[in-house]
Design a protein around this motif. Structure first.
Motif, PDB file in Angstrom:
ATOM      1  N   ARG A  33       0.820  -1.216   0.000  1.00 23.12           N
ATOM      2  CA  ARG A  33       0.000   0.000   0.000  1.00 23.12           C
ATOM      3  C   ARG A  33       0.853   1.265   0.000  1.00 23.12           C
ATOM      4  O   ARG A  33       0.375   2.338  -0.375  1.00 23.12           O
ATOM      5  CB  ARG A  33      -0.940  -0.006   1.210  1.00 23.12           C
ATOM      6  N   SER A  36       0.811   1.544  -3.762  1.00 22.98           N
ATOM      7  CA  SER A  36      -0.490   1.581  -4.431  1.00 22.98           C
ATOM      8  C   SER A  36      -1.374   2.734  -3.970  1.00 22.98           C
ATOM      9  O   SER A  36      -2.048   3.377  -4.799  1.00 22.98           O
ATOM     10  CB  SER A  36      -1.217   0.254  -4.236  1.00 22.98           C
ATOM     11  N   GLU A  37      -1.394   3.044  -2.661  1.00 20.43           N
ATOM     12  CA  GLU A  37      -2.276   4.104  -2.181  1.00 20.43           C
ATOM     13  C   GLU A  37      -1.830   5.470  -2.680  1.00 20.43           C
ATOM     14  O   GLU A  37      -2.661   6.341  -2.974  1.00 20.43           O
ATOM     15  CB  GLU A  37      -2.336   4.086  -0.655  1.00 20.43           C
ATOM     16  N   ARG A  40      -3.031   5.635  -6.337  1.00 22.09           N
ATOM     17  CA  ARG A  40      -4.484   5.867  -6.403  1.00 22.09           C
ATOM     18  C   ARG A  40      -4.807   7.325  -6.086  1.00 22.09           C
ATOM     19  O   ARG A  40      -5.642   7.951  -6.749  1.00 22.09           O
ATOM     20  CB  ARG A  40      -5.214   4.934  -5.438  1.00 22.09           C
ATOM     21  N   TRP A  44      -4.270   7.417 -10.458  1.00 21.09           N
ATOM     22  CA  TRP A  44      -4.098   6.169 -11.197  1.00 21.09           C
ATOM     23  C   TRP A  44      -5.311   5.270 -10.990  1.00 21.09           C
ATOM     24  O   TRP A  44      -5.915   5.246  -9.917  1.00 21.09           O
ATOM     25  CB  TRP A  44      -2.821   5.458 -10.750  1.00 21.09           C
ATOM     26  N   ARG A  45      -5.655   4.521 -12.040  1.00 23.47           N
ATOM     27  CA  ARG A  45      -6.817   3.640 -12.001  1.00 23.47           C
ATOM     28  C   ARG A  45      -6.422   2.244 -11.539  1.00 23.47           C
ATOM     29  O   ARG A  45      -5.469   1.650 -12.063  1.00 23.47           O
ATOM     30  CB  ARG A  45      -7.467   3.545 -13.392  1.00 23.47           C
ATOM     31  N   ASP A  46      -7.171   1.731 -10.565  1.00 21.39           N
ATOM     32  CA  ASP A  46      -6.927   0.386 -10.050  1.00 21.39           C
ATOM     33  C   ASP A  46      -7.655  -0.619 -10.930  1.00 21.39           C
ATOM     34  O   ASP A  46      -8.886  -0.641 -10.978  1.00 21.39           O
ATOM     35  CB  ASP A  46      -7.424   0.287  -8.613  1.00 21.39           C
ATOM     36  N   ARG A  47      -6.895  -1.451 -11.645  1.00 23.21           N
ATOM     37  CA  ARG A  47      -7.456  -2.463 -12.533  1.00 23.21           C
ATOM     38  C   ARG A  47      -7.358  -3.864 -11.928  1.00 23.21           C
ATOM     39  O   ARG A  47      -7.581  -4.860 -12.624  1.00 23.21           O
ATOM     40  CB  ARG A  47      -6.710  -2.445 -13.880  1.00 23.21           C
ATOM     41  N   SER A  48      -7.026  -3.934 -10.651  1.00 25.46           N
ATOM     42  CA  SER A  48      -6.833  -5.238 -10.013  1.00 25.46           C
ATOM     43  C   SER A  48      -8.162  -5.993  -9.924  1.00 25.46           C
ATOM     44  O   SER A  48      -9.219  -5.400  -9.681  1.00 25.46           O
ATOM     45  CB  SER A  48      -6.268  -5.062  -8.598  1.00 25.46           C
ATOM     46  N   LEU A  56      -2.270  -1.321 -11.761  1.00 29.56           N
ATOM     47  CA  LEU A  56      -2.624   0.087 -11.756  1.00 29.56           C
ATOM     48  C   LEU A  56      -2.208   0.721 -13.068  1.00 29.56           C
ATOM     49  O   LEU A  56      -1.101   0.469 -13.557  1.00 29.56           O
ATOM     50  CB  LEU A  56      -1.938   0.812 -10.595  1.00 29.56           C
ATOM     51  N   THR A 110       4.447  10.188 -11.211  1.00 30.35           N
ATOM     52  CA  THR A 110       3.317  11.092 -10.984  1.00 30.35           C
ATOM     53  C   THR A 110       3.729  12.555 -11.068  1.00 30.35           C
ATOM     54  O   THR A 110       2.869  13.434 -10.952  1.00 30.35           O
ATOM     55  CB  THR A 110       2.684  10.839  -9.602  1.00 30.35           C
ATOM     56  N   ARG A 236      -2.807  13.591  -3.006  1.00 32.43           N
ATOM     57  CA  ARG A 236      -4.099  14.154  -3.390  1.00 32.43           C
ATOM     58  C   ARG A 236      -4.015  15.655  -3.613  1.00 32.43           C
ATOM     59  O   ARG A 236      -4.619  16.200  -4.541  1.00 32.43           O
ATOM     60  CB  ARG A 236      -5.137  13.844  -2.313  1.00 32.43           C
TER      61      ARG A 236
END
Length: 266
Positions: A33, A36-37, A40, A44-48, A56, A110, A236
């Motif tokens: 995380r 990944s967090e 996100r 980024w789009r979570d495709r899991s 991602l 990013t 964010r």
């Protein structure tokens, strides 16, 4: 002996034992995380798929990041499609690559590129890594000999970046970067690899190695949550500013592990 609470601890909270690990390259994989967090929160789009590997995609769908521990050798794969200004490239990192080092590269995805020319070797030399050069090869090794970064080119012109870390028992990880990988991303990785900042791991998750130095700390669950949330909140904020046209120079990182209670060192 009953452990006393430190001033400012939340009601009912019990401190948990963690360890600050050095060198960071030998700290083990860590919590996914952390990577990944942040992504996100950066749009980024979570495709899991449920119970499947982590996947991602970047907002522009040119880069995909995946983590799959269920295949051999398993680990991280970062792949970018070819664009008008960049060849396709791929980075592969073993499953025991510390997430804080992986994040050095993925966080950089990013952010806009810096105006100055990147230097992969500068962060390593700043931390006194030993460098060597010969035909088709340039490399650097950490002062303790545990980690390395290399650029290789064979007589046929095939080139790649290779990095990794090994303890005295041969346990560790490796990473490869195709020659087309943007240099600012390789530099971001080398900065995270060479950083002298320790990495925190919970009790029972520290690899056993004579090369590892640890400092035992007592950490509250609320502290862990606050550190994680600060990283996500920073992502964010930058994403919001970028999308609203007010990006400026917002800080995207914070000094980790502020004010844990240090207990012992080995």
């Amino acid at each position: 002996m009953k452990r006393q609470k430190a001033q400012g601890w939340g009601p009912g909270e019990q401190a948990e034992q963690h360890y600050l690990v050095q060198p960071r390259a030998l700290a083990g994989g860590g919590d996914l995380r952390h990577v990944s967090e942040f992504l996100r929160a950066s749009g980024w789009r979570d495709r899991s798929r449920r119970n499947g590997p982590l996947v991602l995609d970047s907002p522009d769908r040119t880069v995909r990041i995946g983590y799959n521990p269920h295949v051999q050798p398993g680990g991280w794969t970062i792949h970018s499609k070819a664009t008008a200004h960049q060849e396709a490239w791929t980075v592969s990192l073993g499953r025991q690559t510390p997430v804080e080092i992986v994040a050095g590269l993925t966080d950089a995805l990013t952010r806009p590129r810096a105006a100055h020319a990147p230097s992969v070797w500068a962060p390593l030399q700043k931390q006194s890594w030993k460098t060597s050069r010969r035909d088709g090869y340039f490399g650097a090794t950490s002062p303790d000999g545990a980690a390395w970064m290399e650029f290789r080119q064979d007589p046929g012109g095939q080139a790649l970046w290779w990095s990794g870390a090994r303890d005295e028992q041969g346990n560790g990880w490796s990473a490869t970067f195709t020659a087309s990988t943007p240099m600012h991303l390789v530099q971001a990785f080398s900065e995270a690899l060479a950083s002298p900042e320790p990495i925190m791991r919970p009790r029972g998750r520290v690899p056993y190695s004579a090369r590892i130095r640890t400092t035992s700390v007592s950490v509250l669950p609320s502290q862990l949550g606050a550190w994680q949330q600060a990283r996500v909140a920073a992502a964010r904020a930058v994403t919001w500013a970028r999308n609203s046209g007010a990006a400026g120079h917002l800080r995207t990182t914070a000094r980790p592990y502020a004010n844990p209670r240090t207990r012992a060192r080995r």
